[in-house]
Design an enzyme around this catalytic site. Structure first.
Site: not given
Length: 339
Positions: A279, A314
């Site tokens: 991210k 994840r």
């Protein structure tokens, strides 16, 4: 005034006699940080935590979708989209999607998370028919070929219904089951486990100056209410995972605060899913500009999550994360050949 308790997890021996298990897993704690809105944090012994809260912090988590919640599982990300921030367009064809799922399963993924709608900041909503078209064939093919559970990453009941029919075993909703009123009843009727995530706003608006009174406690209260709502609709509490939603309506500082205090969410009595792979905040801090160069930073965040007792992480980079976790476990608990 309501108090919240963030356990201070430990892994290495020797274990004190007054230590208690964290969520029934391998970590333990003797103290916690007590948090109150408008008050200074305080370190308190575990025995000072109210019995109902201590029970939620310590009770063993039941298996979910075949994954042992007493340990740590990796969720491999498989985006069958043209526009996901990291791998958009790479796995649109079913053959490519199955091949990537196979690679992740062989590398150690405990579940494959298939998504047909990008939820990156600014992403447009995908029509239901198109989202179903994207996910149904890959899920059916993966389910037929590989012995690995599949989750469907969707906000929409009709998409989840098609995915479950194709072989998915878990519904992962980034909207926290607030986008489609039919989704939670569907999951309850099918008795499938779910993951409920926090997001402030939707993908088109969520990064437009997000604000919180206290991001930790605001996210905790949201997830607590959503868990209770799902239980009221017939989904078993021990079949609900919670995700604080790193990057979904959060600034860089919000993300770092949530990561630092992520053990707080054990107090919900549910397994925690952490999704921070590749991210933007990782690139901002590390200087890694493009998503595919943020592997090392993503692995670092995963190791932090493991140290705080997170049950599911994840990730895009399954093999790299598995290697790092294997070394972390060996250092903390001793090396066991084949473990």
């Amino acid at each position: 005034m309501k108090s919240y308790f963030r356990p201070l997890p430990q892994a290495s021996a020797p274990r004190p006699t007054d230590a208690v298990d964290l969520a029934g897993g391998p970590l333990w704690f003797t103290h916690a940080v007590a948090l109150r809105r408008g008050g200074a944090p305080q370190i308190v012994p575990a025995k000072a935590i109210p019995d109902d809260v201590l029970t939620r912090l310590t009770v063993p988590r039941a298996p979910i979708a075949g994954m042992d919640m007493g340990g740590l599982s990796l969720m491999g990300i498989l985006n069958v989209t043209p526009d996901s921030f990291s791998d958009g367009g790479r796995y649109l064809e079913p053959e490519a999607a199955v091949a990537q799922a196979r690679r992740m399963a062989e590398a150690g993924a405990g579940i494959i998370d298939v998504g047909g709608e990008s939820t990156r900041p600014g992403a447009e909503t995908v029509p239901v028919d198109e989202e179903i078209r994207r996910v149904r064939e890959p899920i059916a093919a993966i389910s037929a070929e590989l012995d690995v559970p599949i989750s469907i990453d969707t906000r929409k009941a009709l998409v989840a219904e098609a995915a479950l029919a194709a072989g998915a075993a878990l519904v992962n909703d980034v909207a926290g089951f607030t986008h489609d009123a039919d989704l939670a009843p569907l999951c309850a009727a099918r008795q499938v486990p779910v993951c409920v995530m926090h997001a402030q706003g939707d993908p088109q608006t969520m990064q437009q100056a997000p604000r919180y009174d206290d991001v930790r406690l605001d996210v905790y209260d949201f997830l607590s209410k959503r868990v209770e709502a799902l239980v009221a609709q017939g989904i078993a509490r021990d079949q609900i995972m919670v995700d604080p939603g790193i990057g979904f309506g959060k600034t860089l500082d919000h993300n770092l605060i949530l990561l630092r205090d992520i053990a707080l969410f054990h107090g919900l009595g549910c397994p925690i899913l952490l999704g921070a792979s590749r991210k933007k905040f990782i690139g901002t801090i590390s200087g890694a500009g493009t998503a595919d160069t943020r592997v090392a930073g993503s692995v670092s965040v995963a190791l932090h999550g493991a140290s705080q007792g997170v049950q599911v992480i994840r990730v895009h980079d399954v093999d790299e994360t598995r290697q790092a976790l294997a070394l972390w476990r060996a250092i903390e608990w001793g090396y066991k050949n084949g473990a």
